[in-house]
Design an enzyme around this catalytic site. Sequence first.
Site, PDB file in Angstrom:
ATOM      1  N   CYS A 114       0.814  -1.220   0.000  1.00 40.64           N
ATOM      2  CA  CYS A 114       0.000   0.000   0.000  1.00 40.64           C
ATOM      3  C   CYS A 114       0.847   1.270   0.000  1.00 40.64           C
ATOM      4  CB  CYS A 114      -0.947   0.004   1.198  1.00 40.64           C
ATOM      5  SG  CYS A 114      -2.094  -1.395   1.210  1.00 40.64           S
ATOM      6  N   HIS A 251      -3.306   7.342   1.929  1.00 41.89           N
ATOM      7  CA  HIS A 251      -3.704   6.009   1.480  1.00 41.89           C
ATOM      8  C   HIS A 251      -5.114   5.753   1.980  1.00 41.89           C
ATOM      9  CE1 HIS A 251      -4.000   1.813   0.784  1.00 41.89           C
ATOM     10  NE2 HIS A 251      -3.766   1.448   2.037  1.00 41.89           N
ATOM     11  N   ASN A 281     -10.031  -0.018  -0.380  1.00 44.11           N
ATOM     12  CA  ASN A 281      -8.572   0.029  -0.326  1.00 44.11           C
ATOM     13  C   ASN A 281      -8.023  -0.547  -1.628  1.00 44.11           C
ATOM     14  OD1 ASN A 281      -5.835  -0.353   0.149  1.00 44.11           O
ATOM     15  ND2 ASN A 281      -6.107  -1.140   2.215  1.00 44.11           N
TER      16      ASN A 281
END
Length: 324
Positions: A114, A251, A281
């Site tokens: 990520c 993020h 996500n």
Amino acid sequence: MTTRAVVRGVGHYLPERVVENSWFEKRIETSDEWIRTRSGIERRHFAAPGETTSQMAIEASKAALVDSGMGVEQVEAVIVATSTPDLTFPSVATMVQEGLGLRTGFAFDIQAVCAGFVFALAQANALIVSGQVKTVLVIGAETFSRILDMEDRATCVLFGDGAGALLLEAATGTGENTDRGILSADLNSDGSYREMLYVDGGVSTTGTAGKLRMQGNPLFRQAVSKLAATADAALGKAGLTHDDIDWIVPHQANIRIIEGTAKKLGLSMDNVVVTVQDHGNTSAASIPLALSVGKAKGQIRDNDVVVTEAIGGGLAWGAVVIRW
């Protein structure tokens, strides 16, 4: 005078298929309310059968090129941040290079889960500042739907697919933090946290792609503190403070992490670009997706100070400060 890596264009791509929380209600023991309350996610996009990470990356790149007004022949390097490549090798970046019709320059992937896009931005900045190249296409692209355990209700509801891209170009600056472009970067990792977020397969172990595994609560605690700390470190390197921030583009993992980080930085959520409700996500794709959406909505404007920060498996985390 100094060289800066300035953002010339940004774009994104999302698969056509939209998966609402209600889709999971029919398959596992969960509810729309449970998902929204714990993550802020309402829907996400899943790639169609046969739709690959490289295909999405190519579409996002084309959108960034259009936004920049520059021609593809001006791109000298391609960096793709991804943990879900089409193949073990070659890199997704070389597939993007071919898909865009580039026959010169170089291309490579970065894998920091990520945090991948933040790491890719830092590497692109280093290439430009060192004089290696004048233009770099930086992409985050993921098909996380392919590595989800659809029976694990703690993880399968959180992730989605998509791609985002930025085109960076060398420009002359004064060396002051009033310059446009990337002003600083802060990168970190600590392998002792590996068990918090990983995929239980691989070429040299199981010979399979494996499925995503996550320890949600411990990871949450690490995320908020580390994201605020890396943002502070990057701001310090740029000679800026919290008061100078126009936008945090984090993020997009979990709305509670996003809110917690903003609070630690002493900033209102009015200064945060949030897309997690619509995308879930998307790992390395989440920051460039949010940057593209934020610009399209008129939130991010020229000369705004933008702080991007992310944490992912490794653990790996970091932040980049950009004057748009």
